[in-house]
Design a protein around this motif. Structure first.
Motif: not given
Length: 290
Positions: A9-23
C-alpha cells in the motif's frame, strides 16, 4: 516491521492504462472527424490559390529562405529525391502510431497526455484548414518549384479534382511537421537516455522533406510549431510540471520512480531499525556499567 500488505500500500501506484477498445474507438473517431472536416474545404480552389500568393509574398517580405534552395539540393540525384518522396509518403502516420502504441504499453500516463496534445493540435489545424484553404507551393507557378512526387515518385496524391481521399488545399498548418515535432517531444519527455535528444532529428528531417518536395511553405511549419506550443503550454504533464521544465532535466521513467521510491522506503526502515538497535545496545552498556 510492516506487513506485506502495508508495504504494497505504501508503494507509489502506477498510472492505470486506458481501456484498449475505448482508445481504438476514440482514435478512429477523431481520425474520421478530421477526414470529413478536410473534405468540407476541398473545393475552395480559387480561395486556396489566392491565399497561396499571399503566403508566398509574405515569406519574401519576411526574407525567409527560398523553398527552392532546399529542393535544388534534393534534385542533385534521382535517388535522393525519391527517398524524400518516400519519407513524405510513408513515415508520417507509422511514426505517430508507433509512438502512441509504445507509450500506451510502457508509459500510460504519457500516452494520455500525448494523445490529448495530438488531438488538440489536429483540431486547431482543422479549423485553419476550413477557414484558410491554401494551395501547396507545388501547385503555385510563381514559386518555380516542381511537384517532385509526381515527376519522380512515389506520390500519395492524385489530381486535385479527382482526389476524394485527401484535401490538397490544407497546407497550413503542416500536420506532417506538427505531428513529427510532437513525436520527438513525446519521446524526449517520456524517456531519460541522454541520446533521447536525437529524436529531434525526425522533425528536422521532416521539415526539409516537406519543403524540398514543395508540399509545404516554411510558414506552414512555423504555424504548426506555434499551435503545438500553445497546446503544450495549456496541457500539463502527468507529473504536474511544465514541458519546458521537463525538457531541461533528466527525469526517471514512472516505473523507475516507483522502484526508487520503494528502495528509499526500505532504506529508511533499515536506518530506523539500525538506530533503534544502537540505542538498545547503548542502554544495555550503561546498565552494565552501573
Amino acid at each position: 516491521m510492516k506487513s506485506r500488505n502495508e508495504a504494497a500500500a505504501a508503494e507509489p501506484s502506477r498510472p492505470a492504462r486506458p481501456a484498449l477498445v475505448r482508445e481504438l474507438l476514440l482514435v478512429a473517431g477523431l481520425f474520421l472527424v478530421y477526414k470529413v472536416g478536410r473534405q468540407l474545404a476541398a473545393d475552395h480552389t480559387g480561395e486556396a490559390f489566392r491565399n497561396a500568393h499571399h503566403v508566398w509574398n509574405l515569406e519574401r517580405a519576411l526574407h525567409l529562405p527560398g523553398e527552392g534552395a532546399v529542393q535544388s539540393l534534393l534534385l542533385h540525384g534521382d535517388a535522393l529525391v525519391r527517398i524524400a518522396n518516400t519519407y513524405y509518403a510513408t513515415v508520417h502516420f507509422p511514426a505517430t502510431v508507433g509512438l502512441l502504441v509504445w507509450l500506451y504499453l510502457r508509459r500510460p500516463a504519457h500516452y494520455v497526455w500525448t494523445r490529448r496534445a495530438l488531438a488538440a493540435l489536429t483540431a486547431a489545424a482543422l479549423v485553419l484548414h476550413l477557414t484558410f484553404p491554401l494551395a501547396p507551393p507545388r501547385m503555385l507557378a510563381a514559386t518555380g518549384l516542381i511537384d517532385t512526387a509526381r515527376v519522380y515518385g512515389p506520390s500519395v496524391y492524385g489530381p486535385p479534382r479527382t482526389d476524394h481521399l485527401s484535401n490538397q488545399f490544407a497546407a497550413m498548418p503542416s500536420l506532417h511537421f506538427g505531428w513529427a515535432l510532437m513525436v520527438a517531444i513525446g519521446l524526449v519527455v517520456a524517456t531519460r537516455s541522454r541520446l533521447r535528444w536525437l529524436w529531434l532529428l525526425h522533425p528536422l528531417l521532416t521539415l526539409l522533406v516537406i519543403v524540398g518536395t514543395a508540399n509545404h511553405y516554411w510558414l506552414d511549419a512555423i504555424v504548426a510549431t506555434a499551435l503545438l506550443g500553445i497546446v503544450l503550454a495549456a496541457l500539463p504533464l502527468p507529473h504536474g510540471r511544465s514541458v519546458a521544465v521537463t525538457l531541461g532535466r533528466q527525469r526517471p521513467a514512472p516505473a523507475e520512480e516507483a522502484e526508487d521510491a520503494g528502495k528509499t522506503a526500505v532504506a529508511g526502515e533499515a536506518a530506523v531499525a539500525g538506530e533503534a538497535g544502537e540505542a538498545g545496545e547503548s542502554s544495555t552498556l550503561v546498565g552494565a556499567v552501573r
